[in-house]
Design an enzyme around this catalytic site. Sequence first.
Site, mmCIF file in Angstrom:
data_model
loop_
_atom_site.group_PDB
_atom_site.id
_atom_site.type_symbol
_atom_site.label_atom_id
_atom_site.label_comp_id
_atom_site.label_asym_id
_atom_site.label_seq_id
_atom_site.Cartn_x
_atom_site.Cartn_y
_atom_site.Cartn_z
ATOM 1 N N PHE B 203 -11.528 14.794 -49.463
ATOM 2 C CA PHE B 203 -10.637 15.270 -48.403
ATOM 3 C C PHE B 203 -9.269 15.596 -48.984
ATOM 4 C CE2 PHE B 203 -13.036 13.728 -44.696
ATOM 5 C CZ PHE B 203 -13.805 12.715 -45.228
ATOM 6 N N ASP B 204 -8.669 16.662 -48.509
ATOM 7 C CA ASP B 204 -7.242 16.886 -48.715
ATOM 8 C C ASP B 204 -6.540 15.936 -47.743
ATOM 9 O OD1 ASP B 204 -4.987 19.459 -47.598
ATOM 10 O OD2 ASP B 204 -4.685 18.011 -49.218
#
Lengths: 248, 361
Positions: B203-204
């Site tokens: 995930f960013d």
Amino acid sequence: MLIVPWSLQVTSRAVFEPGADDGDEVYKVGTAFPLLQALQRVNKRLLEENPDESLLFDVVLITTNTQQQQRSSSIISSTRHYGLDVSRFCFSSEEDFVESLLKNNVQLFLSADRNEASQASQKGVLSALLDQHSASCPPEQLKVLFSGDAIIRPDTDPTPASRQGAQTFLAQLGEMRRRFGAFDSPLSIVLVTVTGGRESCGAALRTLRSHGVSVDEAYCLAGAPRAPILSLLRPHFLLSDGLGGLEE
Amino acid sequence: MSEIKPNDTAAAEDNGEETDWAAAKAFFDNLKTHKPRPPKPRFAVTIAVSSRTLFNMVAERKLYEEEGVEKYVAYQVEHENEPLKPGAAFPFVKALMNVNARLRELYPDSEELFDIVLMTNNHAQVGVRLINSINHYDLTIERFCMTGGKSPVGYLKAYMTNLYLSKDSEKVTEAIEEGIAAATMFMPDTETQLSDTQLRVAFDGDAVLFSDESEIIVKQHGLDTFFEHEKEFENKPLAQGPLKCFLEALGKLQRKFYAKNERMNCPIRTYLVTARSAASSGARVLKTLRSWGLEIDEALFLAGAPKGPLLQKIRPHIFFDDQMFHIEGAKELGTISAHVPYGIGQKYHKGKLIEQPAKKE
């Protein structure tokens, strides 16, 4: 196969609200009203495609309710008032109504009364139940809902008469659907499998195809709650009885 | 953002629902093939995938765009016994199935599993080819929704979806606006060898797990202001972003493995891959996760360096980011990427404000 006008019988109690006030000439609309409008829309589009079209929905209104029978003129004028295309009116007693269905060569009987639908079904007339959701259905597109579970694993053994009725019905429905393209059809054929998984749904799709019906929308629930899906689908009626045992 | 699943158990449980569930349970338990039974939606982590993310339908899509829907449907029917090739979400789906197999070993009676639903606006006649293809790869997908042209987004809630993956960014945006975690998937330019024993999700941070509040500061006031701001508000948790609930759902399943002493062998691993730097702005992010009671297995602070090379090492089955710039970089180096169209990042490309075209009527 000879294609004949497609006779569909609806109880007037489903079309109009029972118990209109005395003196009122026109009944309030009931559960099946949007359905009739949708049927009419299909007929209209069929005639647009081909003005000589003979495969049309032919709606017969049957009344067994004595009160409504006494006000038969109100029923007739109510249908005129709402612009409903009813070809015949049929008044019969509660005991004999199935006989009159058979006499009228009805291909599909629709009622909001479970008992009535069940009685007709037992005598071999393909029947479908209208429910309270039918009232909120959009009239723009007629949605006919098939139950995948009933097609694959019927609850009751069908009588030869009802199986024949089901097959004729399917062939004609399929034929009617073919008059329109993949999208923008006034008629949509929907398959819902509540209990079974993708195999059941796949098998139901193929079975219906073998009877000439090309399904448009398919929803496989495999035990997921059905209420949210049905409230989005808003079908006009659900065919589950009488289709049992289509898979030879 | 949406909760994992509706909370009110007693109120929502009605007889009809239970009857349907019991009937389905009986049906699957009696099947001779001993297929695993789909989980009860209320307890499952439901992943909805579109047909074009599950399978490679690029050629068919081209046919649809060039010759219209009738020819497209006819073609699909004609070829319905030819299985489709895998699409961008295929490895992800296989990895989910592996996690389910491990969960079933440890918790044979639990309904807390991944549930994979096919959510497509394809016509049901095309659906026959999709079903045949699912059969060919023996994927455990028992629930689907083929809407015959209408938008499937309305059905996402009805199927209690936790994550929706599609190739169509409009549908994805619609889903996010409805509070459902969603992302637009992209096929990588090169193929990468992925783990078949461990699901890896990257995930960013900003505008994916967290809101875009800090990104707004960077875009409008520059990096220096951003660093000062993050240090000052280090102890104030960030607001949640569209994928937070999905991370939460993964964490819940991870804890089931930890409870059985399988932490070292856990088939789910999560990664945070952020442009933030550990020294100046990283603390706030870690503290926010902690305040939410969420764990992330690896937090990688790049301090502005490109994400592509690092992701190449991680080899996630899916990588979520809100900025197309990062998606493109990841894609080039073989990472399966999913764009989350949320927040201020959508108005910029490589740091410059995009001229917005006039909205379509």
